[in-house]
Motif scaffolding. Structure first.
Motif, PDB file in Angstrom:
ATOM      1  N   LEU A 125       0.710  -1.157   0.039  1.00 44.67           N
ATOM      2  CA  LEU A 125      -0.011   0.066  -0.084  1.00 44.67           C
ATOM      3  C   LEU A 125       0.932   1.183   0.039  1.00 44.67           C
ATOM      4  CD1 LEU A 125      -2.876  -0.942   2.329  1.00 44.67           C
ATOM      5  CD2 LEU A 125      -2.993  -0.473   0.057  1.00 44.67           C
ATOM      6  N   LEU A 126       2.034   1.330   0.810  1.00 48.96           N
ATOM      7  CA  LEU A 126       2.874   2.305   0.833  1.00 48.96           C
ATOM      8  C   LEU A 126       3.382   2.745  -0.576  1.00 48.96           C
ATOM      9  CD1 LEU A 126       4.446   4.479   2.373  1.00 48.96           C
ATOM     10  CD2 LEU A 126       6.248   2.596   2.776  1.00 48.96           C
ATOM     11  N   VAL A 127       4.103   1.502  -1.387  1.00 50.60           N
ATOM     12  CA  VAL A 127       4.440   1.730  -2.672  1.00 50.60           C
ATOM     13  C   VAL A 127       3.143   2.213  -3.682  1.00 50.60           C
ATOM     14  CG1 VAL A 127       5.361   0.502  -4.711  1.00 50.60           C
ATOM     15  CG2 VAL A 127       6.063   0.107  -2.363  1.00 50.60           C
TER      16      VAL A 127
ATOM     17  N   THR B 220      12.862   3.460  -3.657  1.00 52.21           N
ATOM     18  CA  THR B 220      13.383   2.918  -2.282  1.00 52.21           C
ATOM     19  C   THR B 220      13.479   4.235  -1.203  1.00 52.21           C
ATOM     20  OG1 THR B 220      14.674   1.363  -3.751  1.00 52.21           O
ATOM     21  CG2 THR B 220      15.239   1.743  -1.283  1.00 52.21           C
ATOM     22  N   ASP B 221      14.278   5.384  -1.789  1.00 54.24           N
ATOM     23  CA  ASP B 221      14.484   6.398  -1.015  1.00 54.24           C
ATOM     24  C   ASP B 221      13.153   6.849  -0.253  1.00 54.24           C
ATOM     25  OD1 ASP B 221      16.364   8.450   0.403  1.00 54.24           O
ATOM     26  OD2 ASP B 221      15.508   9.877  -1.033  1.00 54.24           O
ATOM     27  N   LEU B 222      12.190   7.114  -1.182  1.00 52.00           N
ATOM     28  CA  LEU B 222      10.754   7.672  -0.923  1.00 52.00           C
ATOM     29  C   LEU B 222      10.221   6.460   0.348  1.00 52.00           C
ATOM     30  CD1 LEU B 222       9.585   8.834  -4.112  1.00 52.00           C
ATOM     31  CD2 LEU B 222      10.134  10.170  -2.203  1.00 52.00           C
ATOM     32  N   ALA B 223      10.201   5.189   0.019  1.00 48.65           N
ATOM     33  CA  ALA B 223       9.616   4.306   0.817  1.00 48.65           C
ATOM     34  C   ALA B 223      10.255   4.198   2.167  1.00 48.65           C
ATOM     35  CB  ALA B 223       9.497   2.909   0.077  1.00 48.65           C
ATOM     36  N   LEU B 224      11.553   4.270   2.355  1.00 49.99           N
ATOM     37  CA  LEU B 224      12.358   3.891   3.529  1.00 49.99           C
ATOM     38  C   LEU B 224      12.104   5.045   4.473  1.00 49.99           C
ATOM     39  CD1 LEU B 224      15.255   2.162   2.327  1.00 49.99           C
ATOM     40  CD2 LEU B 224      13.271   1.030   3.283  1.00 49.99           C
TER      41      LEU B 224
ATOM     42  N   VAL C 186       7.443  -4.729  -4.234  1.00 42.91           N
ATOM     43  CA  VAL C 186       7.658  -4.134  -5.821  1.00 42.91           C
ATOM     44  C   VAL C 186       7.395  -5.136  -6.708  1.00 42.91           C
ATOM     45  CG1 VAL C 186       8.994  -2.552  -7.309  1.00 42.91           C
ATOM     46  CG2 VAL C 186       8.837  -1.924  -4.851  1.00 42.91           C
ATOM     47  N   SER C 187       8.245  -6.299  -6.641  1.00 48.03           N
ATOM     48  CA  SER C 187       8.222  -7.305  -7.489  1.00 48.03           C
ATOM     49  C   SER C 187       6.805  -7.828  -7.680  1.00 48.03           C
ATOM     50  CB  SER C 187       9.314  -8.422  -7.101  1.00 48.03           C
ATOM     51  OG  SER C 187       9.405  -9.409  -8.114  1.00 48.03           O
TER      52      SER C 187
END
Length: 176
Positions: free
Chosen positions: A12-14, A31-35, A49-50
């Motif tokens: 959901l975050l992605v 990745t930077d945004l999600a972490l 993501v995959s």
């Protein structure tokens, strides 16, 4: 302990991030945004993501990812289950990225080989449409690339310089 607790939260975050990004983004940026939360595990994130790609929620074009219509619907249906704190963090982190993506989309330069050298086509838009478009013929690819690079770094200078030349000051002391 963070707000993200399992793979569904990560997905959901992605989708939330991708739905709000102004354009397609690469994996490193995603990745930077999600972490943005202590509960996010990189490997779980990469797997999410995959899986989103496999299920058709995300599309990949080269190294860039974008949400599909299916992904946007899933985000709309599930985003309220994301913590308001996480949504706010994502929105704050997305703001400068979206501004840069928007600028990149509005300022473009393209090189086209010609028999006598290279055309450099430079274009600048605003929210209403095209501000200007100019094509210059250069003798070499190196010159064309230099012009393109300088325009992309300083589009406002080019635009203002052209206007300053074409619309000189109306000061009567300059005219006999």
């Amino acid at each position: 302990m963070g707000f993200i607790h399992d793979k569904l939260d990560t997905k959901l975050l992605v989708l939330y991030i991708m739905d709000r990004a102004a354009a397609a983004i690469d994996f490193a940026t995603l990745t930077d945004l999600a972490l943005c939360d202590d509960g996010i595990d990189y490997f779980q994130f990469a797997e999410a993501v995959s899986e989103l790609l496999d299920t058709g929620h995300l599309a990949q074009d080269g190294e860039f990812y974008s949400p599909t219509a299916k992904g946007r619907r899933a985000c709309a249906a599930g985003e309220s289950s994301l913590s308001p704190v996480i949504r706010r963090r994502c929105d704050q982190r997305l703001a400068p990225l979206n501004q840069a993506l928007k600028r990149k989309a509005q300022v473009r330069a393209e090189l086209r080989p010609q028999s006598a050298g290279y055309d450099v086509c430079i274009t600048m838009d605003d929210d209403e449409g095209s501000l200007f478009s100019l094509t210059l013929l250069t003798p070499s690819q190196e010159d064309a690339q230099l012009i393109a690079d300088q325009f992309l770094k300083h589009p406002d200078r080019v635009y203002n310089g052209i206007l300053g030349t074409l619309l000189p000051s109306h000061d009567r002391s300059e005219h006999p």
